[in-house]
Write a protein that holds these residues in place. Structure first.
Motif, PDB file in Angstrom:
ATOM      1  N   ARG A  37       0.835  -1.205   0.000  1.00  0.00           N
ATOM      2  CA  ARG A  37       0.000   0.000   0.000  1.00  0.00           C
ATOM      3  C   ARG A  37       0.866   1.250   0.000  1.00  0.00           C
ATOM      4  NH1 ARG A  37      -4.188   2.487  -1.171  1.00  0.00           N
ATOM      5  NH2 ARG A  37      -6.138   2.393  -0.021  1.00  0.00           N
ATOM      6  N   GLY A  38       0.485   2.226  -0.832  1.00  0.00           N
ATOM      7  CA  GLY A  38       1.203   3.488  -0.869  1.00  0.00           C
ATOM      8  C   GLY A  38       2.543   3.431  -1.584  1.00  0.00           C
ATOM      9  N   GLY A  39       2.792   2.345  -2.324  1.00  0.00           N
ATOM     10  CA  GLY A  39       4.080   2.226  -3.012  1.00  0.00           C
ATOM     11  C   GLY A  39       4.199   3.099  -4.241  1.00  0.00           C
ATOM     12  N   GLY A  40       3.110   3.739  -4.651  1.00  0.00           N
ATOM     13  CA  GLY A  40       3.112   4.652  -5.788  1.00  0.00           C
ATOM     14  C   GLY A  40       2.107   5.761  -5.534  1.00  0.00           C
ATOM     15  N   GLY A  41       1.906   6.611  -6.514  1.00  0.00           N
ATOM     16  CA  GLY A  41       0.920   7.683  -6.382  1.00  0.00           C
ATOM     17  C   GLY A  41       1.307   8.733  -5.361  1.00  0.00           C
ATOM     18  N   ASP A  42       0.304   9.424  -4.830  1.00  0.00           N
ATOM     19  CA  ASP A  42       0.546  10.523  -3.889  1.00  0.00           C
ATOM     20  C   ASP A  42       0.602   9.981  -2.463  1.00  0.00           C
ATOM     21  OD1 ASP A  42       0.354  11.972  -6.176  1.00  0.00           O
ATOM     22  OD2 ASP A  42      -1.604  12.822  -5.753  1.00  0.00           O
ATOM     23  N   PHE A  43       1.583   9.149  -2.229  1.00  0.00           N
ATOM     24  CA  PHE A  43       1.722   8.487  -0.930  1.00  0.00           C
ATOM     25  C   PHE A  43       3.188   8.494  -0.508  1.00  0.00           C
ATOM     26  CE2 PHE A  43      -2.090   6.645  -2.797  1.00  0.00           C
ATOM     27  CZ  PHE A  43      -2.980   6.705  -1.733  1.00  0.00           C
ATOM     28  N   PRO A  44       3.444   8.262   0.786  1.00  0.00           N
ATOM     29  CA  PRO A  44       4.834   8.224   1.245  1.00  0.00           C
ATOM     30  C   PRO A  44       5.568   7.021   0.684  1.00  0.00           C
ATOM     31  CG  PRO A  44       3.277   8.264   3.100  1.00  0.00           C
ATOM     32  CD  PRO A  44       2.491   8.018   1.871  1.00  0.00           C
ATOM     33  N   ARG A  45       6.745   7.231   0.188  1.00  0.00           N
ATOM     34  CA  ARG A  45       7.572   6.127  -0.265  1.00  0.00           C
ATOM     35  C   ARG A  45       8.214   5.442   0.949  1.00  0.00           C
ATOM     36  NH1 ARG A  45       4.846   7.138  -4.025  1.00  0.00           N
ATOM     37  NH2 ARG A  45       5.513   7.308  -6.203  1.00  0.00           N
ATOM     38  N   ASN A  46       8.911   4.371   0.685  1.00  0.00           N
ATOM     39  CA  ASN A  46       9.567   3.612   1.742  1.00  0.00           C
ATOM     40  C   ASN A  46      10.552   4.495   2.508  1.00  0.00           C
ATOM     41  OD1 ASN A  46       9.651   0.835   2.702  1.00  0.00           O
ATOM     42  ND2 ASN A  46      11.796   0.850   2.101  1.00  0.00           N
ATOM     43  N   THR A  47      10.513   4.454   3.831  1.00  0.00           N
ATOM     44  CA  THR A  47      11.451   5.214   4.646  1.00  0.00           C
ATOM     45  C   THR A  47      12.845   4.613   4.508  1.00  0.00           C
ATOM     46  OG1 THR A  47       9.682   5.690   6.218  1.00  0.00           O
ATOM     47  CG2 THR A  47      11.930   6.080   6.957  1.00  0.00           C
ATOM     48  N   MET A  48      13.824   5.445   4.203  1.00  0.00           N
ATOM     49  CA  MET A  48      15.162   4.959   3.856  1.00  0.00           C
ATOM     50  C   MET A  48      16.157   5.067   5.014  1.00  0.00           C
ATOM     51  SD  MET A  48      15.315   6.630   0.054  1.00  0.00           S
ATOM     52  CE  MET A  48      14.246   7.988   0.542  1.00  0.00           C
TER      53      MET A  48
END
Length: 270
Positions: free
Chosen positions: A115-126
């Motif tokens: 969930r949220g891996g694309g679009g207007d969402f937070p990407r993975n915290t690095m």
């Protein structure tokens, strides 16, 4: 991740499956499908005949259980292409409709969320891949990054966020994650605190982040995440998708100092 939130995300998969079946039946356009599927971490590949799926690995941490799931899925669905992204996720390519839906659902049982891996969402915290064992690091930042990731995932249904919101943590002077060039970057300091940078970004029109706070206690990081999205909600560009990124606020607000003032003002309301 909170189990109630996992259940909620899992309940959403029915909608994804129904839309994906319509897309592969040519009942939904590539453009419309992209606008929907990105929020689930999947995109149709060029030609619209196969799908990509992005599996989140908070902080880039892959446990042996998650690694086993990845290997088993590659074998079960004959995945020909997979790679690790710059945001520390794992992408599977060339999936058919059944495979993308099945893997997405099965991944959640392995503790992996798409969930949220694309679009207007937070990407993975690095996080630096060597956090916790890197020679010369100030301290292990992975636990704080995982908490930040959980917080971000908890608000994706209630908050309108900037595109591709990227949060990074640096554990040492090496700054492997380029935390100073992120929408929000937490840079570890020797005394066990963080300097916080915001409105940075790589890619087109790269910007060095604005130093908005120093010596921030680890337990306060979520306040800064909230202040960041409050600032974007107040001053960000939601009309032009090409500029719907935090780094463009430096220019629109008249420079780094003005951005810092705006951030601090919104932060005062938390």
């Amino acid at each position: 991740m909170n189990q109630e939130l996992m259940k909620e995300f899992k309940a959403d998969l029915k909608e994804f499956q129904e839309m994906t079946e319509k897309f592969y039946a040519k009942e939904v356009s590539v453009k419309d499908y992209k606008g929907f599927s990105g929020g689930f971490g999947s995109y149709a590949q060029k030609g619209g005949e196969a799908s990509m799926l992005r599996l989140r690995m908070p902080g880039g941490r892959v446990t042996k259980e998650k690694l086993k799931f990845l290997v088993d899925s590659i074998e079960r669905y004959d995945v020909k292409r997979a790679h690790i992204t710059t945001c520390q996720t794992v992408q599977f390519h060339d999936l058919d409709a059944k495979a993308v839906c099945d893997i997405m659902e099965q991944a959640m049982d392995a503790g992996i969320v798409t969930r949220g891996g694309g679009g207007d969402f937070p990407r993975n915290t690095m996080v630096s891949p060597l956090s916790g064992v890197e020679q010369g690091e100030y301290f292990d930042v992975l636990p704080y990054a995982e908490e930040a990731g959980d917080y971000l995932m908890g608000i994706i249904k209630t908050v309108k966020l900037p595109r591709k919101l990227k949060v990074g943590f640096s554990n040492s002077p090496a700054n492997v994650t380029h935390a100073t060039f992120r929408d929000l970057g937490f840079v570890a300091k020797e005394e066990g605190t963080f300097d916080v940078y915001s409105a940075g970004g790589l890619g087109s029109n790269p910007r060095f982040g604005v130093l908005i706070a120093e010596a921030v206690k680890p337990e306060d990081i979520c306040y800064y995440i909230k202040a960041m999205w409050l600032t974007f909600r107040a001053y960000g560009n939601y009309e032009n998708r090409g500029k719907a990124r935090s780094r463009y606020m430096q220019e629109s607000l008249g420079g780094a100092e003005n951005y810092k003032k705006a951030f601090e003002m919104l932060g005062d309301y938390i």
